[in-house]
Design a protein around this motif. Structure first.
Motif, PDB file in Angstrom:
ATOM      1  N   GLU A 272       0.827  -1.334   0.221  1.00  0.00           N
ATOM      2  CA  GLU A 272       0.003   0.003   0.149  1.00  0.00           C
ATOM      3  C   GLU A 272       0.752   1.379  -0.035  1.00  0.00           C
ATOM      4  OE1 GLU A 272      -2.893   0.180   3.314  1.00  0.00           O
ATOM      5  OE2 GLU A 272      -3.591  -1.818   2.595  1.00  0.00           O
ATOM      6  N   LYS A 273       2.095   1.384   0.846  1.00  0.00           N
ATOM      7  CA  LYS A 273       2.691   2.465   1.097  1.00  0.00           C
ATOM      8  C   LYS A 273       3.577   2.520  -0.376  1.00  0.00           C
ATOM      9  CE  LYS A 273       3.503   2.987   5.602  1.00  0.00           C
ATOM     10  NZ  LYS A 273       4.255   3.564   6.845  1.00  0.00           N
ATOM     11  N   ILE A 274       3.894   1.408  -1.159  1.00  0.00           N
ATOM     12  CA  ILE A 274       4.708   1.803  -2.091  1.00  0.00           C
ATOM     13  C   ILE A 274       3.762   2.241  -3.319  1.00  0.00           C
ATOM     14  CG2 ILE A 274       5.976   0.330  -4.183  1.00  0.00           C
ATOM     15  CD1 ILE A 274       7.137  -1.453  -1.903  1.00  0.00           C
ATOM     16  N   SER A 275       2.584   1.683  -3.434  1.00  0.00           N
ATOM     17  CA  SER A 275       1.721   2.095  -4.536  1.00  0.00           C
ATOM     18  C   SER A 275       1.229   3.689  -4.072  1.00  0.00           C
ATOM     19  CB  SER A 275       0.422   1.416  -4.568  1.00  0.00           C
ATOM     20  OG  SER A 275      -0.241   1.400  -3.441  1.00  0.00           O
ATOM     21  N   ALA A 276       1.039   4.137  -2.973  1.00  0.00           N
ATOM     22  CA  ALA A 276       0.845   5.606  -2.669  1.00  0.00           C
ATOM     23  C   ALA A 276       1.949   6.489  -3.058  1.00  0.00           C
ATOM     24  CB  ALA A 276       0.412   5.519  -1.137  1.00  0.00           C
ATOM     25  N   MET A 277       3.233   6.002  -2.975  1.00  0.00           N
ATOM     26  CA  MET A 277       4.374   6.458  -3.545  1.00  0.00           C
ATOM     27  C   MET A 277       4.288   6.766  -5.002  1.00  0.00           C
ATOM     28  SD  MET A 277       5.859   7.688  -0.620  1.00  0.00           S
ATOM     29  CE  MET A 277       7.630   8.257  -1.103  1.00  0.00           C
ATOM     30  N   GLY A 278       3.982   5.975  -5.564  1.00  0.00           N
ATOM     31  CA  GLY A 278       3.842   6.059  -7.056  1.00  0.00           C
ATOM     32  C   GLY A 278       5.349   6.082  -7.575  1.00  0.00           C
ATOM     33  N   LYS A 279       5.575   6.949  -8.678  1.00  0.00           N
ATOM     34  CA  LYS A 279       6.786   7.075  -9.337  1.00  0.00           C
ATOM     35  C   LYS A 279       7.816   7.931  -8.610  1.00  0.00           C
ATOM     36  CE  LYS A 279       4.669   7.115 -14.030  1.00  0.00           C
ATOM     37  NZ  LYS A 279       5.102   7.495 -15.268  1.00  0.00           N
ATOM     38  N   ALA A 280       7.356   8.310  -7.265  1.00  0.00           N
ATOM     39  CA  ALA A 280       8.466   9.045  -6.540  1.00  0.00           C
ATOM     40  C   ALA A 280       9.271   7.914  -5.936  1.00  0.00           C
ATOM     41  CB  ALA A 280       7.591   9.870  -5.181  1.00  0.00           C
ATOM     42  N   LEU A 281       9.095   6.674  -5.892  1.00  0.00           N
ATOM     43  CA  LEU A 281       9.820   5.772  -5.331  1.00  0.00           C
ATOM     44  C   LEU A 281      10.851   5.425  -6.397  1.00  0.00           C
ATOM     45  CD1 LEU A 281      10.244   3.511  -3.296  1.00  0.00           C
ATOM     46  CD2 LEU A 281       8.826   2.003  -4.574  1.00  0.00           C
ATOM     47  N   VAL A 282      10.669   5.439  -7.669  1.00  0.00           N
ATOM     48  CA  VAL A 282      11.726   5.363  -8.620  1.00  0.00           C
ATOM     49  C   VAL A 282      12.637   6.340  -8.612  1.00  0.00           C
ATOM     50  CG1 VAL A 282      12.077   5.138 -10.997  1.00  0.00           C
ATOM     51  CG2 VAL A 282       9.653   4.309 -10.204  1.00  0.00           C
ATOM     52  N   ASP A 283      12.444   7.610  -8.339  1.00  0.00           N
ATOM     53  CA  ASP A 283      13.336   8.693  -8.076  1.00  0.00           C
ATOM     54  C   ASP A 283      14.288   8.590  -6.951  1.00  0.00           C
ATOM     55  OD1 ASP A 283      12.427   9.595 -10.314  1.00  0.00           O
ATOM     56  OD2 ASP A 283      11.101  11.022  -9.344  1.00  0.00           O
ATOM     57  N   GLN A 284      13.948   7.933  -5.899  1.00  0.00           N
ATOM     58  CA  GLN A 284      14.787   7.822  -4.445  1.00  0.00           C
ATOM     59  C   GLN A 284      15.410   6.452  -4.359  1.00  0.00           C
ATOM     60  OE1 GLN A 284      11.943   7.598  -1.517  1.00  0.00           O
ATOM     61  NE2 GLN A 284      11.285   9.659  -1.631  1.00  0.00           N
ATOM     62  N   ARG A 285      16.700   6.846  -3.948  1.00  0.00           N
ATOM     63  CA  ARG A 285      17.649   5.514  -4.030  1.00  0.00           C
ATOM     64  C   ARG A 285      17.172   4.459  -2.820  1.00  0.00           C
ATOM     65  NH1 ARG A 285      23.253   6.015  -1.922  1.00  0.00           N
ATOM     66  NH2 ARG A 285      23.836   3.924  -2.162  1.00  0.00           N
ATOM     67  N   GLU A 286      16.552   4.878  -1.846  1.00  0.00           N
ATOM     68  CA  GLU A 286      15.856   3.767  -0.805  1.00  0.00           C
ATOM     69  C   GLU A 286      14.967   4.435  -0.127  1.00  0.00           C
ATOM     70  OE1 GLU A 286      18.576   4.809   3.197  1.00  0.00           O
ATOM     71  OE2 GLU A 286      19.611   3.340   1.508  1.00  0.00           O
ATOM     72  N   LEU A 287      13.988   3.800   0.285  1.00  0.00           N
ATOM     73  CA  LEU A 287      12.704   4.293   1.030  1.00  0.00           C
ATOM     74  C   LEU A 287      12.559   3.512   2.211  1.00  0.00           C
ATOM     75  CD1 LEU A 287      10.278   5.996   0.912  1.00  0.00           C
ATOM     76  CD2 LEU A 287       9.262   4.007  -0.204  1.00  0.00           C
ATOM     77  N   TYR A 288      12.568   4.244   3.345  1.00  0.00           N
ATOM     78  CA  TYR A 288      12.356   3.848   4.852  1.00  0.00           C
ATOM     79  C   TYR A 288      10.969   3.938   5.009  1.00  0.00           C
ATOM     80  CZ  TYR A 288      12.162   3.882   9.778  1.00  0.00           C
ATOM     81  OH  TYR A 288      12.066   3.345  11.297  1.00  0.00           O
ATOM     82  N   LEU A 289      10.163   2.843   5.086  1.00  0.00           N
ATOM     83  CA  LEU A 289       8.805   2.943   5.327  1.00  0.00           C
ATOM     84  C   LEU A 289       8.421   3.336   6.738  1.00  0.00           C
ATOM     85  CD1 LEU A 289       8.023  -0.114   3.074  1.00  0.00           C
ATOM     86  CD2 LEU A 289       7.794   2.412   2.512  1.00  0.00           C
ATOM     87  N   GLY A 290       9.274   3.336   7.563  1.00  0.00           N
ATOM     88  CA  GLY A 290       9.010   3.155   9.116  1.00  0.00           C
ATOM     89  C   GLY A 290       7.926   2.364   9.835  1.00  0.00           C
ATOM     90  N   LEU A 291       7.258   2.691  10.740  1.00  0.00           N
ATOM     91  CA  LEU A 291       6.212   1.671  11.417  1.00  0.00           C
ATOM     92  C   LEU A 291       5.191   1.269  10.449  1.00  0.00           C
ATOM     93  CD1 LEU A 291       5.769   0.339  14.083  1.00  0.00           C
ATOM     94  CD2 LEU A 291       4.469   2.211  14.800  1.00  0.00           C
ATOM     95  N   LEU A 292       5.024  -0.087  10.429  1.00  0.00           N
ATOM     96  CA  LEU A 292       4.300  -0.593   9.470  1.00  0.00           C
ATOM     97  C   LEU A 292       3.060  -1.272  10.125  1.00  0.00           C
ATOM     98  CD1 LEU A 292       6.288  -2.933   7.155  1.00  0.00           C
ATOM     99  CD2 LEU A 292       5.389  -0.589   6.572  1.00  0.00           C
ATOM    100  N   TYR A 293       3.090  -2.056  11.332  1.00  0.00           N
ATOM    101  CA  TYR A 293       2.173  -2.772  11.855  1.00  0.00           C
ATOM    102  C   TYR A 293       2.286  -2.785  13.282  1.00  0.00           C
ATOM    103  CZ  TYR A 293      -0.602  -6.938  12.288  1.00  0.00           C
ATOM    104  OH  TYR A 293      -1.538  -7.698  12.779  1.00  0.00           O
ATOM    105  N   PRO A 294       1.933  -1.895  14.323  1.00  0.00           N
ATOM    106  CA  PRO A 294       2.217  -2.167  15.722  1.00  0.00           C
ATOM    107  C   PRO A 294       1.230  -3.098  16.130  1.00  0.00           C
ATOM    108  CG  PRO A 294       1.080  -0.054  15.069  1.00  0.00           C
ATOM    109  CD  PRO A 294       1.338  -0.812  13.730  1.00  0.00           C
ATOM    110  N   THR A 295       1.491  -3.896  17.155  1.00  0.00           N
ATOM    111  CA  THR A 295       0.837  -4.703  17.986  1.00  0.00           C
ATOM    112  C   THR A 295       1.067  -4.251  19.503  1.00  0.00           C
ATOM    113  OG1 THR A 295       2.202  -6.562  18.305  1.00  0.00           O
ATOM    114  CG2 THR A 295       0.889  -6.483  16.427  1.00  0.00           C
ATOM    115  N   GLU A 296       0.172  -4.998  20.399  1.00  0.00           N
ATOM    116  CA  GLU A 296       0.349  -4.611  21.806  1.00  0.00           C
ATOM    117  C   GLU A 296       2.142  -5.147  22.262  1.00  0.00           C
ATOM    118  OE1 GLU A 296      -1.317  -6.533  25.891  1.00  0.00           O
ATOM    119  OE2 GLU A 296      -2.857  -5.837  24.119  1.00  0.00           O
TER     120      GLU A 296
END
Length: 144
Positions: A46-70
């Motif tokens: 979902e995060k990659i598709s939301a970034m779209g073509k901006a992801l192609v222009d970046q060298r790397e992408l730190y997505l951060g927190l994806l799935y917090p649980t207790e």
């Protein structure tokens, strides 16, 4: 597409949802971590598709927190070649900041690159490198 706790730790690397490397401490939690990582793969997509073509222009992408649980927090990282890394850390570890997680992902990415540069490694096979395993183990010791 590829794919890290105070009392527990896990690193799982995936290539198109096929696990290339699984490491967890303690080992009896491996299946639980595997499940959590698979559920977080949807968030990564979902995060990659939301970034779209901006992801192609970046060298790397730190997505951060994806799935917090207790009990755990799941973090993600993606490279421009769509290599996905997922790390599970213990929620009670408040000493870990976003910068430390990002640094751990870069270290993991560099070690993964070394594995891929090995002429004896066949891309898509399970990672069985002692150097890679040693780096992941030392990273887990730092976290624990």
């Amino acid at each position: 597409m590829e794919w890290f706790l105070v009392t527990s730790a896990a690193v799982i690397l995936f290539l198109q949802n096929y696990p290339l490397y699984i490491r967890s401490v303690p080992t009896e939690n491996e299946l639980k971590f595997h499940y959590m990582v698979h559920t977080s793969l949807d968030v990564v997509d979902e995060k990659i598709s939301a970034m779209g073509k901006a992801l192609v222009d970046q060298r790397e992408l730190y997505l951060g927190l994806l799935y917090p649980t207790e009990d755990y927090k799941v973090y993600g990282y993606v490279t421009n070649s769509k290599v996905k890394f997922v790390m599970v850390v213990d929620s009670s570890n408040t000493a870990l900041r976003d910068n430390e997680i990002r640094s751990m992902f870069r270290k993991l990415h560099n070690s993964y690159t070394d594995v891929m540069c090995n002429p004896f490694y066949n891309p898509g096979d399970r990672i069985q490198s002692r150097a890679f395993d040693g780096m992941v183990t030392s990273m887990m010791i730092q976290v624990c």
